[in-house]
Design an enzyme around this catalytic site. Structure first.
Site, PDB file in Angstrom:
ATOM      1  N   PHE A   1       0.858  -1.188   0.000  1.00  9.50           N
ATOM      2  CA  PHE A   1       0.000   0.000   0.000  1.00  9.50           C
ATOM      3  C   PHE A   1       0.889   1.231   0.000  1.00  9.50           C
ATOM      4  CE2 PHE A   1      -2.394   3.449   1.998  1.00  9.50           C
ATOM      5  CZ  PHE A   1      -3.481   3.502   1.145  1.00  9.50           C
ATOM      6  N   ASP A  58       9.306   2.733   1.376  1.00 11.68           N
ATOM      7  CA  ASP A  58       8.122   3.446   1.861  1.00 11.68           C
ATOM      8  C   ASP A  58       8.003   3.128   3.350  1.00 11.68           C
ATOM      9  OD1 ASP A  58       5.651   4.289   2.680  1.00 11.68           O
ATOM     10  OD2 ASP A  58       4.544   3.445   0.980  1.00 11.68           O
ATOM     11  N   LYS A  60       2.663   9.443   8.427  1.00 11.89           N
ATOM     12  CA  LYS A  60       1.954   8.992   9.631  1.00 11.89           C
ATOM     13  C   LYS A  60       2.587   9.510  10.934  1.00 11.89           C
ATOM     14  CE  LYS A  60      -0.833   5.338   7.784  1.00 11.89           C
ATOM     15  NZ  LYS A  60      -0.499   4.699   6.508  1.00 11.89           N
TER      16      LYS A  60
HETATM   17  C1  LIG Z   1      -0.708   5.064   5.133  1.00 12.95           C
HETATM   18  C2  LIG Z   1       0.320   4.716   4.153  1.00 12.95           C
HETATM   19  C3  LIG Z   1       0.506   5.487   2.981  1.00 12.95           C
HETATM   20  C4  LIG Z   1      -0.391   6.638   2.613  1.00 12.95           C
HETATM   21  O1  LIG Z   1      -0.303   7.701   3.499  1.00 12.95           O
HETATM   22  P1  LIG Z   1      -1.430   8.845   3.469  1.00 12.95           P
HETATM   23  O2  LIG Z   1      -0.961   9.842   4.467  1.00 12.95           O
HETATM   24  O3  LIG Z   1      -2.725   8.179   3.822  1.00 12.95           O
HETATM   25  O4  LIG Z   1      -1.466   9.379   2.078  1.00 12.95           O
HETATM   26  C5  LIG Z   1       1.546   5.146   2.147  1.00 12.95           C
HETATM   27  N1  LIG Z   1       2.351   4.107   2.421  1.00 12.95           N
HETATM   28  C6  LIG Z   1       2.204   3.355   3.517  1.00 12.95           C
HETATM   29  C7  LIG Z   1       3.164   2.242   3.790  1.00 12.95           C
HETATM   30  C8  LIG Z   1       1.168   3.618   4.418  1.00 12.95           C
HETATM   31  O5  LIG Z   1       1.002   2.849   5.505  1.00 12.95           O
END
Ligand SMILES: *Cc1c(COP(=O)(O)O)cnc(C)c1O
Length: 381
Positions: free
Chosen positions: A123, A208, A237
């Site tokens: 994700f 990421d 986050k």
């Molecule tokens: C939550 C998340 C995102 C997206 O972040 P947003 O602030 O919701 O755009 C991207 N990568 C990972 C691994 C995430 O957990």
């Protein structure tokens, strides 16, 4: 717009590990804004930064430097070994910047390569490009046509990654542990193997770390648990501990963006940067990260003993990112029973319940979580 389903209650107030709804009912929060509230609800560090910076300077526009942004960039680079940092508002936006950077780098340094290897189950966000980068099968059908430039391989499978590299590939983008995918921990050596592959084939490694970064796995960056250093790392986050701010970090080899390539009206906003600076300063405390690892060991023990008692489930995770993986699709039902029992947990997948407590959670809260989860679990058919 009905973009998601929510229970009918309305959340009103939070403090530490606790959240209250409008009726005054109290919940032990093991979701924490989706791994956002790294320091719990309304931590003193964040309130202080908001108050002080809020009465000094909110936004001079991104056309000028501001002190909190400079200090934050310096602090993040010192903590991670990165050479450059830039800031955005969300994780998806930070990943978009990483994609831009990889495409530009491929054009300059790898004869026009522009594809990015990503993984099934990943994700990376909900913008069009980050949905295409994600490995969620249901995303592809939602808003076609899908953004080109992403090639997915099985997560945790080094041979698959090696086999998918050709001259059109510029980068590999991966989460150290897949969060939304259900807390999927890759086999030991996977991340190091990807690092080796990227070095050998002249590719960028993009981590990421929107979910795994900022202390969540017990080290400031999740990649450090595998002793790997990515070329590009995205944070989000927990970086703002409840305030929307994200970052892209790049080493010297990868950093190729020039004036005009990237920006945003609120990018590097001093209010948000001052909060992130306070959060990163708090997370720089080795005692805090040691406590995350210790609580993580307690989570493993606690979830394992519940799994032995009720059967049909296995815990997996690292630091304070945990999941119970069931052999049946009971996650939504169990999470609803948990809510009734005064505990917030997240059904990350039909058969996976996820736990993301604040990083300063106490042993007593871990025990209380287990009691309430047992109450909920006993109600499953
Ligand atoms: C939550 C998340 C995102 C997206 O972040 P947003 O602030 O919701 O755009 C991207 N990568 C990972 C691994 C995430 O957990």
């Amino acid at each position: 717009m009905p973009v998601t389903t929510r229970p009918s209650l309305v959340m009103a107030r939070g403090a530490g590990s606790w959240l209250w709804d409008e009726t005054g009912r109290r919940y032990l929060d093991f979701v924490q804004g989706w791994a956002v509230n790294a320091l719990g609800h309304c931590p003193v560090e964040v309130r202080r930064a908001l108050g002080e910076q809020g009465s000094r300077l909110l936004s001079p526009s991104p056309a000028y430097h501001n002190r909190p942004q400079l200090d934050l960039a310096e602090k993040l680079c010192a903590l991670t070994g990165a050479h450059h940092a830039t800031f955005c508002l969300s994780g998806a936006e930070a990943n978009e910047v990483a994609v831009k950077l990889a495409r530009k780098w491929g054009r300059l340094r790898r004869s026009g390569a522009w594809q990015i290897l990503t993984t099934w189950g990943a994700f990376h966000g909900r913008t069009l490009a980050t949905m295409a980068a994600s490995g969620k099968p249901t995303f592809d059908a939602l808003f076609p046509p899908s953004t080109p430039g992403f090639r997915r391989v099985a997560f945790g499978d080094l041979a698959a990654a090696r086999g998918a590299v050709d001259d059109s590939v510029a980068a590999v983008m991966v989460e150290p542990v897949q969060g939304e995918g259900g807390v999927v921990v890759p086999p030991p050596g996977y991340l190091a193997g990807l690092r080796e592959l990227c070095d050998r084939e002249n590719l960028l490694l993009i981590c990421d770390e929107v979910q795994t970064g900022c202390g969540r796995l017990g080290t400031f960056l999740g990649q450090s648990t595998e002793r790997v250093s990515a070329d590009v790392t995205t944070l989000g986050k927990g970086l703002g501990a409840g305030v929307p701010v994200s970052a892209v970090l790049a080493n010297e080899r990868a950093s190729c963006l020039e004036p005009g390539d990237q920006g945003g009206t609120h990018a590097g906003n001093p209010l948000l940067a001052s909060v992130a600076l306070a959060v990163v300063t708090a997370l720089g405390d080795p005692d805090l990260l040691a406590a995350v690892r210790q609580r993580g060991a307690e989570m493993r023990e606690t979830l394992s003993s519940l799994a032995r008692r009720f059967g049909g489930a296995q815990p997996r995770g690292r630091g304070l990112l945990w999941a119970l993986v069931f052999d049946r699709p009971v996650a939504v039902e169990l999470s609803a029973h948990a809510l009734d029992a005064g505990l917030l947990v997240n059904p990350a997948q039909p058969n996976v319940v996820r736990f993301m407590p604040q990083l300063r959670t106490s042993p007593i809260e871990v025990e209380l979580m287990a009691e309430r989860l047992a109450t909920a679990w006993a109600r499953l058919d």
